[in-house]
Design an enzyme around this catalytic site. Structure first.
Site, mmCIF file in Angstrom:
data_model
loop_
_atom_site.group_PDB
_atom_site.id
_atom_site.type_symbol
_atom_site.label_atom_id
_atom_site.label_comp_id
_atom_site.label_asym_id
_atom_site.label_seq_id
_atom_site.Cartn_x
_atom_site.Cartn_y
_atom_site.Cartn_z
ATOM 1 N N ARG A 25 0.843 -1.197 0.000
ATOM 2 C CA ARG A 25 0.000 0.000 0.000
ATOM 3 C C ARG A 25 0.879 1.248 0.000
ATOM 4 O O ARG A 25 1.538 1.544 0.990
ATOM 5 C CB ARG A 25 -0.936 0.020 1.213
ATOM 6 C CG ARG A 25 -1.802 1.283 1.232
ATOM 7 C CD ARG A 25 -3.022 1.170 2.135
ATOM 8 N NE ARG A 25 -2.726 1.159 3.547
ATOM 9 C CZ ARG A 25 -3.656 1.239 4.512
ATOM 10 N NH1 ARG A 25 -4.944 1.340 4.177
ATOM 11 N NH2 ARG A 25 -3.318 1.198 5.785
ATOM 12 N N ASP B 147 -4.148 2.888 14.280
ATOM 13 C CA ASP B 147 -3.328 3.478 13.234
ATOM 14 C C ASP B 147 -3.857 4.870 12.936
ATOM 15 O O ASP B 147 -4.695 5.396 13.674
ATOM 16 C CB ASP B 147 -3.280 2.575 11.991
ATOM 17 C CG ASP B 147 -4.613 2.476 11.250
ATOM 18 O OD1 ASP B 147 -5.589 3.168 11.637
ATOM 19 O OD2 ASP B 147 -4.684 1.714 10.273
#
Length: 528
Positions: free
Chosen positions: A163, A442
């Site tokens: 990613r 996160d």
């Protein structure tokens, strides 16, 4: 400076950096940046235009009239490679060396190596991450911990997916013609340049997760980059395969269109649930009637989230693509009773996903791989369930926009502040993936915490006990939580950390008159 004309490297040129930032690699990066960075700028401005229209009440979110022919069309995606056919459980995490080894060995079908939300984009991590992936692709990656424990790859490992950073993030250490390069192009280009041919030789391919898109026009840009990258390295078109995270409320109305724009390169869409909740709040920042209750109560059984999940499954399967589920952010503990409670929540979440039609799901911890795997093994014996089309589902725009019910509590406010401050403190020290209160936090989950406090304060939200959220209350709780962290950690750890800086940043962002688009943008200035 660098050996490539027009390219300037402001980060330290360590041996790792020299291995990755070769003249040919930098030429490749610069070529993609020069061709596509201007279009990225236009699309970022388009985001602002649409947001301003929502703020002013002049635009109601919904399915696009101008692309109805695409939604009604009979087209399908190009196809799915063999090693992406079964993705029933994927594990995610940042690109540090130990994490990569553990994730590839975890028993999950795929590992998403993350330069984005679970990584703090320090120059060191972004470069070392590329080295680590280079070694992982060639199965040469190994690691010895400070305690002397050795880590190496096993025989059977997960399929690697990378990613890159979202469109909003720049890489300030790499200038092309005097301007910071888009972080997403840098991450994609360096990984693709160094590893695409090697991956193909090994029977896999260059696979990517694409984050934070807000329109099919942004997907079109990625498709153009893919085509140019493949042509430049003389790799057959359609080799790159991407999964797009549907993690903005905007993108939920353009799923067909995103699939269509990337139809030669896309294999799946994913329910990026945490960023999706963040996007929902942020998009309606100017609307006092769109207040969201406590974050921990906004679960996937809420109508707007369940509708989003079901629509994603219906849309992808209609086009021959996979529907990936969301993150189980829980972390196993050493307490057996508490662990069983965690496992039960994960099983219920994954059962909902597989019944909705998802072909796979995410976990944040190796200890949850088999828990999630067992649910999908029982209810999806085939590699995927794309054959289930769900043609009877009639999900409307109002379903995706329905406000969740629930309370706003002091406990919820305190949790948001506690998580926000602790996460920011870790992030500006270089750690973007932080275990807090038995959850793996996160940037996406921290964003919910931050923007939710901003929303409640902006609109003087009423707490369950009758009080209202005021500036004085928010600032006093920040002080109290900061004092609690100091007491809990002790003075030495507290003062070696950056808690006061993080608390100050959180306070400024949550009490500002305007809602900042991303906390990582001002926080990036704190990183080397």
């Amino acid at each position: 400076m660098s050996a490539v004309k027009g390219v300037e490297i402001l980060g330290q040129m360590t041996p790792a950096a020299r291995k990755i930032l070769t003249p040919d690699a930098l030429k490749f990066v610069a070529k993609l940046v020069r061709k596509h960075a201007a279009r990225r700028e236009v699309l970022m401005a388009y985001r602002d235009v649409r947001q301003a229209a929502v703020d002013a009440g002049k635009l109601k979110l919904g399915f696009l009239k101008q692309t109805k022919k695409i939604r009604d069309g009979k087209w399908k995606i190009a196809g799915i490679p063999a090693d992406l056919q079964d993705r029933r459980v994927e594990i995610t995490g940042p690109v540090d060396r130990k994490m990569i080894i553990n994730a590839l060995n975890s028993g999950a079908k795929c590992f998403m190596a993350d330069f984005e939300d679970s990584a703090s984009p320090t120059w060191e991590l972004m470069i070392d991450g590329q080295v680590n992936l280079y070694d992982a692709v060639r199965r040469k990656i190994a690691y010895t911990s400070p305690e002397g424990k050795d880590y190496k790859l096993g025989k059977d490992i997960a399929t690697l997916i990378v990613r890159p950073r979202g469109w909003h993030l720049l890489e300030k250490h790499i200038l092309v013609d005097g301007e910071p390069a888009p972080g997403g192009i840098v991450d994609f280009a360096l990984y693709f340049f160094h590893n695409a041919k090697e991956l193909l030789k090994r029977g896999s391919g260059p696979y990517f997760y694409l984050p934070k898109m807000q329109s099919h026009l942004e997907a079109r840009l990625w498709n153009s980059i893919f085509k140019d990258a493949q042509a430049e390295l003389k790799i057959p078109q359609k080799t790159i395969k991407a999964t797009v995270l549907i993690e903005t409320i905007w993108a939920s109305f353009e799923m067909d269109e995103i699939l269509y724009e990337l139809r030669d390169h896309i294999v799946a869409l994913n329910c990026g649930r945490w960023d999706y909740i963040f996007s929902f709040i942020k998009t309606y920042r100017a609307h006092a009637d769109r207040i969201i209750p406590d974050r921990l109560g906004v679960t996937m059984d809420k109508h707007f989230l369940d509708s989003y999940s079901k629509l994603l499954c219906q849309t992808t399967h209609k086009r021959g693509a996979q529907a990936m589920g969301g993150m189980a952010a829980f972390i196993p503990t050493k307490d057996a009773a508490k662990n069983e409670e965690v496992f039960a929540k994960v099983r219920a979440d994954k059962l909902r996903e597989v019944n909705n039609g998802h072909d796979g799901t995410w976990v944040a911890h190796p200890g949850l791989v088999q828990v999630a795997m067992a649910v999908f093994d029982e209810h999806m014996p085939t590699p995927n369930q794309i054959d289930k089309k769900f043609a009877d589902r009639k999900i409307k725009a109002d379903d995706l926009l329905k406000l969740p019910e629930g309370q706003i509590t002091e406990a919820g406010l305190r949790n948001n502040i506690n998580v926000g401050v602790q996460y920011l403190e870790a992030w500006i020290k270089g750690n973007g993936c932080v275990p807090l209160h038995n959850l793996m936090e996160d940037a996406a989950t921290a964003e919910i915490s931050r923007v939710q406090v901003w929303q409640w304060l902006k609109y003087n939200a009423k707490l369950a006990d009758g009080r209202h959220v005021t500036r004085e209350l928010v600032l006093s709780i920040i002080d109290e939580e900061l004092a609690g962290l100091r007491k809990s950690f002790g003075d030495e750890r507290y003062y070696k950390g950056r808690y006061a800086e993080a608390a100050g940043m959180f306070a400024r962002m949550s009490t500002a008159s305007q809602c900042a688009d991303f906390l990582t943008l001002p926080a990036y200035e704190y990183l080397n």
